[in-house]
Scaffold this active site. Structure first.
Site, PDB file in Angstrom:
ATOM      1  N   HIS A   1       0.687  -1.215   0.065  1.00 55.66           N
ATOM      2  CA  HIS A   1       0.046  -0.020  -0.081  1.00 55.66           C
ATOM      3  C   HIS A   1       0.655   1.241  -0.043  1.00 55.66           C
ATOM      4  O   HIS A   1       0.364   2.239  -0.361  1.00 55.66           O
ATOM      5  CB  HIS A   1      -0.920   0.050   1.321  1.00 55.66           C
ATOM      6  CG  HIS A   1      -2.115   0.777   1.128  1.00 55.66           C
ATOM      7  ND1 HIS A   1      -2.193   1.937   0.242  1.00 55.66           N
ATOM      8  CD2 HIS A   1      -3.459   0.484   1.407  1.00 55.66           C
ATOM      9  CE1 HIS A   1      -3.562   2.280   0.279  1.00 55.66           C
ATOM     10  NE2 HIS A   1      -4.200   1.575   1.025  1.00 55.66           N
TER      11      HIS A   1
ATOM     12  N   TYR B   1     -14.649   5.798   8.709  1.00 57.54           N
ATOM     13  CA  TYR B   1     -13.918   6.038   7.645  1.00 57.54           C
ATOM     14  C   TYR B   1     -14.118   5.911   6.032  1.00 57.54           C
ATOM     15  O   TYR B   1     -14.620   4.590   5.828  1.00 57.54           O
ATOM     16  CB  TYR B   1     -12.482   5.536   7.831  1.00 57.54           C
ATOM     17  CG  TYR B   1     -11.302   5.931   6.691  1.00 57.54           C
ATOM     18  CD1 TYR B   1     -10.177   6.681   7.590  1.00 57.54           C
ATOM     19  CD2 TYR B   1     -11.084   5.503   5.668  1.00 57.54           C
ATOM     20  CE1 TYR B   1      -9.008   7.184   6.803  1.00 57.54           C
ATOM     21  CE2 TYR B   1      -9.956   5.781   4.909  1.00 57.54           C
ATOM     22  CZ  TYR B   1      -8.811   6.804   5.376  1.00 57.54           C
ATOM     23  OH  TYR B   1      -7.788   6.999   4.874  1.00 57.54           O
TER      24      TYR B   1
ATOM     25  N   THR C   1      -4.795  10.560  -0.745  1.00 56.17           N
ATOM     26  CA  THR C   1      -6.405  10.332  -0.043  1.00 56.17           C
ATOM     27  C   THR C   1      -6.655  11.448   1.053  1.00 56.17           C
ATOM     28  O   THR C   1      -5.877  12.085   1.634  1.00 56.17           O
ATOM     29  CB  THR C   1      -6.580   8.923   0.320  1.00 56.17           C
ATOM     30  OG1 THR C   1      -5.655   8.749   1.709  1.00 56.17           O
ATOM     31  CG2 THR C   1      -6.300   7.882  -0.617  1.00 56.17           C
TER      32      THR C   1
END
Length: 778
Positions: free
Chosen positions: A478, A594, A607
């Site tokens: 990630h 979230y 993000t």
């Protein structure tokens, strides 16, 4: 193995008559072709660098401007530079050896070039100003105001022609730093539904105190960074959220992407790998040549940042030793001509080029077949070696430094870490089974997320996993990029595989076998017993984590975005509100939620968080629980959906809450300042973490004629020990795939129970609109 037959460039023997030198012409030919390929690639990168560097101008524009300027001054007998051209020509080096006409010519070229650069500078900055306006976001869906239309015309006018992937990077605006006052206001608004009056009054006092005292000081440093750096969030986000973590990245950070849901192009593992690997390498070639089109939104007018594509291939995460001293790093190679393959405990290095060209699908299948046919046993410690990448980071960092820094271990580790990407030929079978859909999909998801904990190299940018029965998927690290970037690659692979590349009637890749293709190279390891103990310890940590994951994947086909749009509601808002209703029914309470949103409207944006649990959403959920009148519930639903859309717009345009608070906290740590407010806010757990997987290249899939070619999307592990992770993908007009994860060890969660609550919440909300649709009443 075939590597024993690989040719060497030359052989020589010493005889009484002298040295007998025998050159191998085939090896020299391969060296020549390899060098030619490298030089071509360098030239293409150099050319693309120039094209991107001068965008929205072009080298052709330089010629037009210079020739136009020279022609106008020569034939119109007018010097708009008031003698500057002649002065430049007279002061250039060697001017005394040039005629007056030559000096004027050179001076004209210099002035014309300066004019061209000025035009580019003006166009780029005008475009940056235009892209800084986000008023178009506030229009109702399907409606475009006259102001937005005029703005779109100017954006198109200043955007240049035929942009490449990175063309807009220098024209994108920088992420703005929102005022502390606005962030405090929005934070308190998001916290209100989760606190009682006493808790909220206390938090309000902490926020106001921070706003008046420490906040302005920290904000000054952030402003300074935003002027200096291209993005004030992204580098800290990558370092502190991802690279400084010392826990396992498997499950906690890495995520997965699934294959087609209902289509099985071939049952041959090697053939599926051949087409998929070839498609991925074709994508890499397009990426190297910057031939991938920029990603746009709003009718292909507004470009998104493309920076995250730079580290997609030839990239690996390298473990650091301990927090605060040495963090993980991202190692990226400019070039890699091989991939690393794992099968039944053995590692292989497979070259992707031969005869100066990329291997064809049938040739890659041939290499995979050789690996599958290899009956050799794993070397001591080799089979479970990748468990080091699945466990805690410090033991892996220490083992890497102690046992993999020299000799054959270093060479083999380099082959893995410097590979274009990692491939696992899995020896299990995974697939959607219509007879047992729940168990089959849950097993499939868990295999992609963690596998056996030692058969994926979790540090690689991504792993291609091909199962024994031909099903495949991805597992992605990630830190280097977010899911939409990997999703873009995966859409390309799925669109290429069964349709454009295809298979023969017997299930093999199309094409012919190569008669003299050198085989895969088996990697060699010398792993001592002490290192094997560390591997075993890491595997125990990873297995405990993997065994605790409760995954549930289900396709929701009662209705999709087509019917939701008839309700005049945003599909994303509809689903997010349904998740809140489902969570309240599941746990009997609301929680901090979230939802991932992107900030790629700005340079190097990643993000932002949309806090989906709002006062308006909670009011609607309570109205559903209390069974208030249908009109009242519809009214509250509309208010909740509008609020969610407003929050999403704020997040996308740099006015979110959480990234600003995160950066303020980082600055406070650097300054040695303690903030009770920031410490408490950043320690709040996200018990419901959600994300939508966007389908970005709709044109690649004809879901009207071929509805079976639908992607299952992807998912991720639970974020909180007592919470849920939910990923969903809206496919076509009539399908939404949900991926739910939680921990079996938590008595509060049950992924299958939550999935049933989501289904019921979706149906209950749709029922409020009383649409005459039989499919919705399933």
């Amino acid at each position: 193995m075939a590597e024993a037959h690989q040719a060497v460039a030359f052989q020589f023997t010493v005889t009484p008559d002298g040295i007998d030198l025998q050159l191998c012409h085939e090896a020299l030919r391969q060296i020549y072709l390899s060098g030619l390929h490298s030089w071509k690639k360098r030239f293409i990168r150099f050319k693309n660098g120039i094209m991107t560097g001068v965008y929205p101008g072009s080298p052709t524009g330089l010629f037009v401007v210079v020739v136009g300027y020279m022609s106008s001054t020569k034939y119109a007998l007018v010097d708009p530079t008031l003698g500057l051209t002649a002065k430049l020509g007279a002061h250039i080096p060697l001017s005394r050896y040039m005629s007056e006409e030559s000096q004027r010519l050179v001076g004209g070229v210099l002035v014309g070039t300066g004019l061209w650069v000025t035009i580019i500078f003006i166009m780029r900055n005008v475009l940056k100003c235009l892209l800084s306006w986000h008023g178009w976001m506030h229009a109702r869906h399907g409606q475009v105001s006259w102001k937005t239309r005029i703005w779109m015309v100017f954006v198109r006018l200043f955007s240049g022609r035929k942009p490449m992937l990175y063309s807009f990077q220098s024209s994108l605006p920088r992420l703005p730093v929102p005022p502390v006052k606005d962030t405090m206001k929005r934070y308190l608004e998001s916290a209100r539904p989760l606190m009682d009056d006493e808790q909220f009054k206390r938090m309000e006092g902490l926020a106001k105190d921070f706003e008046k005292t420490l906040g302005p000081k920290l904000q000054w440093y952030l402003k300074l960074k935003s002027w200096w750096a291209s993005n004030y969030v992204s580098d800290w986000w990558e370092e502190y959220i991802y690279l400084r973590g010392r826990g396992p990245i498997m499950v906690n950070s890495n995520y997965y992407a699934m294959d087609f849901l209902y289509v099985f192009p071939t049952n041959l593992q090697a053939a599926r790998a051949g087409n998929a690997i070839h498609a991925i390498m074709l994508y890499r070639r397009k990426l190297d040549r910057a031939q991938i089109k920029p990603i746009y939104i709003l009718e292909n007018r507004v470009p998104l940042c493309s920076a995250q594509w730079e580290r997609m291939f030839n990239t690996s995460r390298i473990p650091g030793e301990e927090t605060g001293v040495d963090t993980d790093t991202i190692q990226h190679m400019n070039e890699s001509k091989h991939i690393a393959v794992y099968h039944k405990g053995r590692y292989y290095k497979v070259w992707m080029f031969y005869d100066g060209r990329l291997l064809l699908p049938r040739e890659i299948e041939q290499q995979m077949e050789r690996i599958l046919a290899d009956k050799s046993e794993p070397q001591p410690g080799e089979e479970m070696l990748a468990a080091l990448t699945a466990g805690d980071r410090v033991p892996w960092a220490n083992a890497r430094k102690t046992y993999f820094s020299r000799g054959k271990n270093k060479q083999s580790l380099d082959a893995v870490e410097k590979a274009a990407f990692f491939v696992t030929l899995d020896d299990t079978e995974q697939r959607y089974d219509a007879a047992n859909p729940v168990r089959s999909l849950d097993s499939y998801a868990k295999s992609l997320l963690h596998g056996k904990c030692y058969d994926r190299w979790f540090d690689k940018s991504f792993n291609l996993i091909v199962f024994k029965n031909g099903t495949m998927g991805l597992n992605a690290e990630h830190s280097w990029a977010d899911a939409p970037i990997v999703g873009h690659l995966w859409e390309h692979v799925l669109s290429m595989d069964p349709v454009k590349l295809g298979y023969t009637e017997t299930g093999h890749c199309k094409g012919e076998l190569h008669p003299s293709l050198p085989g895969p190279q088996r990697l060699q390891w010398d792993i001592p017993a002490e290192c094997q103990n560390i591997i075993t310890s890491s595997l125990q940590v990873a297995k405990a984590l993997a065994d605790d994951v409760d995954s549930h994947i289900f396709p929701f086909d009662n209705f999709g975005k087509g019917l939701i749009k008839k309700c005049r509601t945003s599909p994303d808002a509809f689903i997010q509100i349904a998740l809140q209703l489902a969570h309240y029914r599941d746990k009997g309470k609301f929680c901090l939620t979230y939802e991932a949103s992107m900030t790629r409207l700005f340079r190097e944006g990643r993000t932002e968080t949309v806090r989906s649990c709002t006062v308006e959403t909670c009011a609607f959920v309570r109205s559903m629980i209390n069974k208030e009148s249908r009109e009242q519930r519809l009214k509250l639903l509309k208010m909740a959906a509008e609020k969610h859309q407003q929050l999403y717009r704020l997040a996308m345009t740099g006015k979110g809450i959480d990234r600003h608070l995160f950066c303020l906290y980082v600055v406070s740590k650097y300054l040695g300042e303690e903030s009770p407010f920031l410490k408490e806010v950043l320690s709040e757990p996200w018990r419901l973490s959600t994300s939508q997987t966007p389908l970005q290249q709709v044109e690649l899939f004809d879901l009207v004629r071929h509805p079976e070619y639908v992607s299952s999307g992807g998912g991720f592990g639970p974020v909180a020990d007592d919470g849920y992770g939910v990923s969903y993908i809206i496919v076509g007009e009539n399908l939404i795939n949900f991926h739910i994860s939680s921990k079996l060890s938590s008595p509060e969660t049950d992924s299958h129970r939550f999935g049933n609550n989501i289904k019921q919440a979706m149906l209950d909300i749709l029922d409020l609109f009383q649409l005459d649709n039989k499919k919705a009443d399933k």
